[in-house]
Design a protein around this motif. Sequence first.
Motif, short mmCIF file in Angstrom:
data_model
loop_
_atom_site.label_atom_id
_atom_site.label_comp_id
_atom_site.label_asym_id
_atom_site.label_seq_id
_atom_site.Cartn_x
_atom_site.Cartn_y
_atom_site.Cartn_z
N GLU A 151 0.83 -1.20 0.00
CA GLU A 151 0.00 0.00 0.00
C GLU A 151 0.87 1.25 0.00
O GLU A 151 2.00 1.23 0.48
CB GLU A 151 -0.92 0.04 1.23
CG GLU A 151 -1.84 -1.14 1.39
CD GLU A 151 -1.46 -2.06 2.51
OE1 GLU A 151 -2.34 -2.74 3.07
OE2 GLU A 151 -0.25 -2.09 2.84
N CYS A 164 -2.76 0.34 -3.90
CA CYS A 164 -2.30 -0.97 -3.46
C CYS A 164 -1.97 -1.79 -4.70
O CYS A 164 -2.85 -2.03 -5.53
CB CYS A 164 -3.37 -1.67 -2.64
SG CYS A 164 -2.99 -3.38 -2.21
N TRP A 215 -10.41 -2.79 0.69
CA TRP A 215 -9.76 -1.96 1.70
C TRP A 215 -10.48 -2.18 3.03
O TRP A 215 -11.71 -2.10 3.10
CB TRP A 215 -9.81 -0.50 1.33
CG TRP A 215 -8.90 -0.14 0.19
CD1 TRP A 215 -9.24 0.00 -1.12
CD2 TRP A 215 -7.50 0.15 0.28
NE1 TRP A 215 -8.13 0.33 -1.86
CE2 TRP A 215 -7.06 0.43 -1.03
CE3 TRP A 215 -6.58 0.18 1.33
CZ2 TRP A 215 -5.74 0.76 -1.31
CZ3 TRP A 215 -5.26 0.50 1.05
CH2 TRP A 215 -4.86 0.78 -0.25
N CYS A 271 -4.99 -3.23 2.62
CA CYS A 271 -5.47 -3.72 1.35
C CYS A 271 -5.50 -5.25 1.39
O CYS A 271 -4.63 -5.87 2.02
CB CYS A 271 -4.52 -3.25 0.25
SG CYS A 271 -4.78 -3.97 -1.36
N LEU A 277 -5.33 6.34 -1.66
CA LEU A 277 -4.52 5.18 -1.35
C LEU A 277 -4.38 4.29 -2.58
O LEU A 277 -5.32 4.18 -3.38
CB LEU A 277 -5.15 4.36 -0.22
CG LEU A 277 -5.46 5.11 1.08
CD1 LEU A 277 -6.03 4.13 2.11
CD2 LEU A 277 -4.25 5.81 1.62
#
Length: 115
Positions: free
Chosen positions: A5, A21, A35, A94, A19
């Motif tokens: 992540e 990942c 998530w 994640c 975010l």
Amino acid sequence: VQLVESGGGSVQAGGSLRLSCAASGVRYSINRMAWYRQAPGKQRELVADITIGGRTNYADSVKGRFTISRDSAENTVYLQMNSLKPEDTAIYYCSATELFTGTGWGQGTQVTVSS
């Protein structure tokens, strides 16, 4: 499957963060990416997930503020977080569920929202 992540950080209430990942070591298809988050003293909870077909699901607390998306070609999932609130402060994890092999988890990224 291994997950990394990125994109966490500190922001004031009302701000935004994105975010990311990225999954590696994928041998089969990833059916679902998600998530989760865990705040201090609380259990880990689902924030949002997305299936291989693009179907999404959100926790009630983030509906209308967070958006999950996925680049299937790159095995990457994103979480766009807008209108952040102090109660969104948590470690965000994640996960990816790979066909035949199961679910892997990232190491987590800290999101801190100050009032």
